[in-house]
Motif scaffolding. Structure first.
Motif, PDB file in Angstrom:
ATOM      1  N   UNK A  17       5.815   9.611   3.599  1.00 49.48           N
ATOM      2  CA  UNK A  17       4.376   9.848   3.773  1.00 49.48           C
ATOM      3  C   UNK A  17       3.743   8.739   4.611  1.00 49.48           C
ATOM      4  N   UNK A  18       4.175   7.512   4.366  1.00 49.85           N
ATOM      5  CA  UNK A  18       3.686   6.395   5.170  1.00 49.85           C
ATOM      6  C   UNK A  18       4.095   6.604   6.629  1.00 49.85           C
ATOM      7  N   UNK A  19       5.351   6.963   6.861  1.00 47.45           N
ATOM      8  CA  UNK A  19       5.836   7.165   8.227  1.00 47.45           C
ATOM      9  C   UNK A  19       5.082   8.298   8.926  1.00 47.45           C
ATOM     10  N   UNK A  20       4.759   9.343   8.188  1.00 43.65           N
ATOM     11  CA  UNK A  20       3.990  10.452   8.765  1.00 43.65           C
ATOM     12  C   UNK A  20       2.653   9.956   9.311  1.00 43.65           C
ATOM     13  N   UNK A  21       1.966   9.125   8.533  1.00 43.81           N
ATOM     14  CA  UNK A  21       0.666   8.610   8.973  1.00 43.81           C
ATOM     15  C   UNK A  21       0.825   7.604  10.101  1.00 43.81           C
ATOM     16  N   UNK A  22       1.868   6.788  10.058  1.00 39.97           N
ATOM     17  CA  UNK A  22       2.152   5.879  11.180  1.00 39.97           C
ATOM     18  C   UNK A  22       2.299   6.685  12.469  1.00 39.97           C
ATOM     19  N   UNK A  23       3.018   7.786  12.407  1.00 37.28           N
ATOM     20  CA  UNK A  23       3.219   8.639  13.577  1.00 37.28           C
ATOM     21  C   UNK A  23       1.904   9.226  14.069  1.00 37.28           C
ATOM     22  N   UNK A  24       1.068   9.692  13.150  1.00 38.01           N
ATOM     23  CA  UNK A  24      -0.243  10.242  13.524  1.00 38.01           C
ATOM     24  C   UNK A  24      -1.059   9.179  14.256  1.00 38.01           C
ATOM     25  N   UNK A  25      -1.074   7.959  13.743  1.00 38.12           N
ATOM     26  CA  UNK A  25      -1.832   6.884  14.376  1.00 38.12           C
ATOM     27  C   UNK A  25      -1.251   6.529  15.746  1.00 38.12           C
ATOM     28  N   UNK A  26       0.049   6.403  15.823  1.00 39.73           N
ATOM     29  CA  UNK A  26       0.691   6.046  17.099  1.00 39.73           C
ATOM     30  C   UNK A  26       0.482   7.109  18.167  1.00 39.73           C
ATOM     31  N   UNK A  27       0.297   8.337  17.759  1.00 41.24           N
ATOM     32  CA  UNK A  27       0.110   9.421  18.719  1.00 41.24           C
ATOM     33  C   UNK A  27      -1.197   9.308  19.505  1.00 41.24           C
ATOM     34  N   UNK A  28      -2.077   8.391  19.118  1.00 36.28           N
ATOM     35  CA  UNK A  28      -3.292   8.176  19.910  1.00 36.28           C
ATOM     36  C   UNK A  28      -2.980   7.467  21.227  1.00 36.28           C
ATOM     37  N   UNK A  36      -7.148  -0.108  25.094  1.00 38.32           N
ATOM     38  CA  UNK A  36      -6.363  -0.948  25.992  1.00 38.32           C
ATOM     39  C   UNK A  36      -5.006  -1.270  25.384  1.00 38.32           C
ATOM     40  N   UNK A  37      -4.962  -1.365  24.069  1.00 38.13           N
ATOM     41  CA  UNK A  37      -3.687  -1.543  23.373  1.00 38.13           C
ATOM     42  C   UNK A  37      -3.819  -0.990  21.964  1.00 38.13           C
ATOM     43  N   UNK A  38      -2.668  -0.625  21.397  1.00 36.35           N
ATOM     44  CA  UNK A  38      -2.621  -0.108  20.032  1.00 36.35           C
ATOM     45  C   UNK A  38      -1.307  -0.564  19.408  1.00 36.35           C
ATOM     46  N   UNK A  39      -1.405  -1.072  18.193  1.00 33.87           N
ATOM     47  CA  UNK A  39      -0.241  -1.421  17.385  1.00 33.87           C
ATOM     48  C   UNK A  39      -0.421  -0.761  16.032  1.00 33.87           C
ATOM     49  N   UNK A  40       0.660  -0.209  15.507  1.00 35.07           N
ATOM     50  CA  UNK A  40       0.649   0.384  14.182  1.00 35.07           C
ATOM     51  C   UNK A  40       1.892  -0.101  13.469  1.00 35.07           C
ATOM     52  N   UNK A  41       1.715  -0.599  12.252  1.00 35.91           N
ATOM     53  CA  UNK A  41       2.869  -1.070  11.494  1.00 35.91           C
ATOM     54  C   UNK A  41       2.775  -0.692  10.038  1.00 35.91           C
ATOM     55  N   UNK A  42       3.943  -0.366   9.468  1.00 36.01           N
ATOM     56  CA  UNK A  42       4.039  -0.085   8.033  1.00 36.01           C
ATOM     57  C   UNK A  42       4.445  -1.367   7.322  1.00 36.01           C
ATOM     58  N   UNK A  43       3.828  -1.605   6.186  1.00 37.34           N
ATOM     59  CA  UNK A  43       4.116  -2.799   5.389  1.00 37.34           C
ATOM     60  C   UNK A  43       5.580  -2.812   4.955  1.00 37.34           C
ATOM     61  N   UNK A  44       6.208  -3.989   5.025  1.00 38.32           N
ATOM     62  CA  UNK A  44       7.607  -4.101   4.614  1.00 38.32           C
ATOM     63  C   UNK A  44       7.778  -4.772   3.255  1.00 38.32           C
ATOM     64  N   UNK A  45       6.729  -5.377   2.725  1.00 32.70           N
ATOM     65  CA  UNK A  45       6.805  -6.060   1.437  1.00 32.70           C
ATOM     66  C   UNK A  45       6.621  -5.079   0.280  1.00 32.70           C
ATOM     67  N   UNK A  46       5.659  -4.165   0.440  1.00 31.51           N
ATOM     68  CA  UNK A  46       5.367  -3.116  -0.545  1.00 31.51           C
ATOM     69  C   UNK A  46       5.012  -3.674  -1.928  1.00 31.51           C
ATOM     70  N   UNK A  47       4.234  -4.753  -1.954  1.00 31.95           N
ATOM     71  CA  UNK A  47       3.757  -5.294  -3.232  1.00 31.95           C
ATOM     72  C   UNK A  47       2.518  -4.524  -3.667  1.00 31.95           C
ATOM     73  N   UNK A  48       2.082  -4.749  -4.863  1.00 29.55           N
ATOM     74  CA  UNK A  48       0.889  -4.076  -5.382  1.00 29.55           C
ATOM     75  C   UNK A  48      -0.346  -4.411  -4.565  1.00 29.55           C
ATOM     76  N   UNK A  49      -0.414  -5.607  -4.028  1.00 32.90           N
ATOM     77  CA  UNK A  49      -1.598  -5.994  -3.257  1.00 32.90           C
ATOM     78  C   UNK A  49      -1.501  -5.612  -1.788  1.00 32.90           C
ATOM     79  N   UNK A  50      -0.344  -5.125  -1.355  1.00 34.17           N
ATOM     80  CA  UNK A  50      -0.145  -4.748   0.038  1.00 34.17           C
ATOM     81  C   UNK A  50      -0.881  -3.455   0.379  1.00 34.17           C
ATOM     82  N   UNK A  51      -1.325  -3.390   1.608  1.00 29.42           N
ATOM     83  CA  UNK A  51      -1.755  -2.121   2.174  1.00 29.42           C
ATOM     84  C   UNK A  51      -0.522  -1.496   2.824  1.00 29.42           C
ATOM     85  N   UNK A  52      -0.538  -0.199   2.990  1.00 31.18           N
ATOM     86  CA  UNK A  52       0.636   0.500   3.487  1.00 31.18           C
ATOM     87  C   UNK A  52       0.773   0.430   5.003  1.00 31.18           C
TER      88      UNK A  52
END
Length: 95
Positions: A17-28, A36-52
């Motif tokens: 589900x995270x990857x699906x949304x990453x793809x939607x964002x990157x498609x812009x 002028x630039x766009x970066x999209x990244x999924x969190x790799x720590x996956x802690x409770x305080x992390x955003x996805x």
């Protein structure tokens, strides 16, 4: 120049589900002239305080940021995000 950063926490944090949304964002990329630039990244720590997901974009001006916000491709992304997000936070600042 303006840097626009958004953090997303999704309702369903499953990796696919995270990857699906990453793809939607990157498609812009390449579809919104003001970006002028766009970066999209999924969190790799996956802690409770992390955003996805983090979105980092750069535009030339506040006018371009406004044009990006109302661009039809961005509106499609907003529709997706509104369905999948639990919460999001944003910051915009001059660079």
């Amino acid at each position: 120049m303006i840097k626009h950063i958004v953090f997303f926490k999704l309702k369903d944090r499953a990796p696919e589900k995270v990857q699906e949304t990453v793809t939607v964002l990157r498609n812009m990329e390449g579809k919104i002239p003001q970006l002028l630039s766009i970066e999209v990244g999924a969190d790799i720590i996956r802690s409770e305080r992390s955003f996805d997901i983090a979105l980092v974009t750069v535009v030339a001006s506040l006018d371009d940021l406004q044009a990006y916000q109302v661009h039809p491709e961005h509106k499609k992304v907003i529709a997706h995000i509104n369905e999948v997000k639990e919460v999001s936070y944003a910051v915009d600042y001059e660079i």
